[in-house]
Design a protein around this motif. Sequence first.
Motif, PDB file in Angstrom:
ATOM      1  N   PHE A 196      -1.223  -0.419  -3.203  1.00  0.00           N
ATOM      2  CA  PHE A 196      -2.306   0.154  -2.407  1.00  0.00           C
ATOM      3  C   PHE A 196      -2.126   1.662  -2.309  1.00  0.00           C
ATOM      4  O   PHE A 196      -1.017   2.195  -2.429  1.00  0.00           O
ATOM      5  CB  PHE A 196      -2.290  -0.399  -0.976  1.00  0.00           C
ATOM      6  CG  PHE A 196      -2.595  -1.856  -0.848  1.00  0.00           C
ATOM      7  CD1 PHE A 196      -1.565  -2.793  -0.903  1.00  0.00           C
ATOM      8  CD2 PHE A 196      -3.887  -2.298  -0.657  1.00  0.00           C
ATOM      9  CE1 PHE A 196      -1.825  -4.133  -0.769  1.00  0.00           C
ATOM     10  CE2 PHE A 196      -4.160  -3.645  -0.517  1.00  0.00           C
ATOM     11  CZ  PHE A 196      -3.127  -4.562  -0.572  1.00  0.00           C
ATOM     12  N   GLN A 237      -3.131   4.772   0.494  1.00  0.00           N
ATOM     13  CA  GLN A 237      -3.614   5.057   1.836  1.00  0.00           C
ATOM     14  C   GLN A 237      -3.714   6.562   2.035  1.00  0.00           C
ATOM     15  O   GLN A 237      -2.711   7.276   1.973  1.00  0.00           O
ATOM     16  CB  GLN A 237      -2.695   4.454   2.907  1.00  0.00           C
ATOM     17  CG  GLN A 237      -3.243   4.618   4.322  1.00  0.00           C
ATOM     18  CD  GLN A 237      -2.388   3.953   5.374  1.00  0.00           C
ATOM     19  OE1 GLN A 237      -1.181   3.806   5.224  1.00  0.00           O
ATOM     20  NE2 GLN A 237      -3.022   3.531   6.470  1.00  0.00           N
ATOM     21  N   GLY A 264      -4.944   8.667   7.876  1.00  0.00           N
ATOM     22  CA  GLY A 264      -5.893   8.181   8.860  1.00  0.00           C
ATOM     23  C   GLY A 264      -6.898   7.175   8.345  1.00  0.00           C
ATOM     24  O   GLY A 264      -7.850   6.830   9.049  1.00  0.00           O
ATOM     25  N   LYS A 265      -6.686   6.687   7.135  1.00  0.00           N
ATOM     26  CA  LYS A 265      -7.646   5.762   6.529  1.00  0.00           C
ATOM     27  C   LYS A 265      -7.018   4.385   6.305  1.00  0.00           C
ATOM     28  O   LYS A 265      -5.814   4.190   6.472  1.00  0.00           O
ATOM     29  CB  LYS A 265      -8.127   6.321   5.184  1.00  0.00           C
ATOM     30  CG  LYS A 265      -8.751   7.706   5.266  1.00  0.00           C
ATOM     31  CD  LYS A 265     -10.029   7.720   6.069  1.00  0.00           C
ATOM     32  CE  LYS A 265     -10.680   9.094   6.050  1.00  0.00           C
ATOM     33  NZ  LYS A 265     -11.915   9.135   6.885  1.00  0.00           N
ATOM     34  N   GLY A 266      -7.877   3.453   5.905  1.00  0.00           N
ATOM     35  CA  GLY A 266      -7.396   2.129   5.568  1.00  0.00           C
ATOM     36  C   GLY A 266      -6.725   2.101   4.206  1.00  0.00           C
ATOM     37  O   GLY A 266      -6.528   3.134   3.570  1.00  0.00           O
ATOM     38  N   LEU A 267      -6.376   0.904   3.764  1.00  0.00           N
ATOM     39  CA  LEU A 267      -5.702   0.740   2.475  1.00  0.00           C
ATOM     40  C   LEU A 267      -6.711   0.411   1.392  1.00  0.00           C
ATOM     41  O   LEU A 267      -7.577  -0.442   1.578  1.00  0.00           O
ATOM     42  CB  LEU A 267      -4.675  -0.396   2.560  1.00  0.00           C
ATOM     43  CG  LEU A 267      -3.301  -0.054   3.106  1.00  0.00           C
ATOM     44  CD1 LEU A 267      -3.352   0.403   4.544  1.00  0.00           C
ATOM     45  CD2 LEU A 267      -2.367  -1.232   2.946  1.00  0.00           C
ATOM     46  N   LEU A 285       1.586   2.272  -1.304  1.00  0.00           N
ATOM     47  CA  LEU A 285       2.287   1.133  -0.711  1.00  0.00           C
ATOM     48  C   LEU A 285       2.350  -0.020  -1.696  1.00  0.00           C
ATOM     49  O   LEU A 285       1.359  -0.330  -2.371  1.00  0.00           O
ATOM     50  CB  LEU A 285       1.573   0.677   0.558  1.00  0.00           C
ATOM     51  CG  LEU A 285       1.590   1.673   1.722  1.00  0.00           C
ATOM     52  CD1 LEU A 285       0.434   1.435   2.661  1.00  0.00           C
ATOM     53  CD2 LEU A 285       2.899   1.569   2.480  1.00  0.00           C
ATOM     54  N   PHE A 288       5.134  -5.664   3.150  1.00  0.00           N
ATOM     55  CA  PHE A 288       4.952  -4.294   2.673  1.00  0.00           C
ATOM     56  C   PHE A 288       6.262  -3.533   2.594  1.00  0.00           C
ATOM     57  O   PHE A 288       7.176  -3.746   3.403  1.00  0.00           O
ATOM     58  CB  PHE A 288       4.024  -3.527   3.613  1.00  0.00           C
ATOM     59  CG  PHE A 288       2.572  -3.815   3.427  1.00  0.00           C
ATOM     60  CD1 PHE A 288       1.963  -4.859   4.097  1.00  0.00           C
ATOM     61  CD2 PHE A 288       1.799  -3.039   2.572  1.00  0.00           C
ATOM     62  CE1 PHE A 288       0.625  -5.129   3.922  1.00  0.00           C
ATOM     63  CE2 PHE A 288       0.461  -3.301   2.388  1.00  0.00           C
ATOM     64  CZ  PHE A 288      -0.130  -4.349   3.070  1.00  0.00           C
ATOM     65  N   GLN A 311       7.794   0.526   2.775  1.00  0.00           N
ATOM     66  CA  GLN A 311       7.517   1.627   3.695  1.00  0.00           C
ATOM     67  C   GLN A 311       6.616   2.687   3.094  1.00  0.00           C
ATOM     68  O   GLN A 311       6.113   3.552   3.809  1.00  0.00           O
ATOM     69  CB  GLN A 311       8.828   2.269   4.153  1.00  0.00           C
ATOM     70  CG  GLN A 311       9.687   1.359   5.008  1.00  0.00           C
ATOM     71  CD  GLN A 311       9.109   1.112   6.375  1.00  0.00           C
ATOM     72  OE1 GLN A 311       8.578   2.007   7.016  1.00  0.00           O
ATOM     73  NE2 GLN A 311       9.169  -0.127   6.829  1.00  0.00           N
TER      74      GLN A 311
END
Lengths: 115, 118
Positions: free
Chosen positions: A36, A38, A41-44, A89, A105, A107
């Motif tokens: 993913f 990111q 401040g946003k989603g994945l 991620l 997940f 880090q």
Amino acid sequence: KQEVTQIPAALSVPEGENLVLNCSFTDSAIYNLQWFRQDPGKGLTSLLLIQSSQREQTSGRLNASLDKSSGRSTLYIAASQPGDSATYLCAVRRTIYNQGGKLIFGQGTELSVKP
Amino acid sequence: SQTIHQWPATLVQPVGSPLSLECTVEGTSNPNLYWYRQAAGRGLQLLFYSVGIGQISSEVPQNLSASRPQDRQFILSSKKLLLSDSGFYLCAWSVSAGRPRASNYGYTFGSGTRLTVV
């Protein structure tokens, strides 16, 4: 207990460089592995999904590999651009019949690509 | 195509106030649904997951609860917020394990809710 580790934690590279992000996991009995991105401040955003039977997946400048036996995956980014700057991620999904298939997940690796 | 909606995007709440975050999925049926929390500088922690209406599993003991009143609706709640509940909350969905070619599908995340408890 499955543990996912990502190295390095942070990476700063000049624009145009090819780079590799690493992900390792302790239990090789995985269902699939997902990378993913990111933004702050946003989603994945899903980048690539590799099934346990696959060795690699490619999307544009991104290539992800999976070596289940050694518990490793790499995300290769070719010709990096400033717009690639984000946190990346890695996550593994446990066997599908176990607890709803939750993701474990790492880090994350914070990537900064300098113009 | 499938979409996931999560709201509100940001929320500032006083300590002791209630909380309700909502997540809905469109374009699929009987999804697995998940609530994750991402605290500042830390990784993603699974809070709750659901494999069907009314079926909620909790991963960690905490001040929060979850409900799934409809197939594609997942709600995260608290009766009294604590300062430690501050964080970035993410809803996600995946296809159910019994679906054909389920391994072809990964997780799709919502855009997240930034909760600050003051």
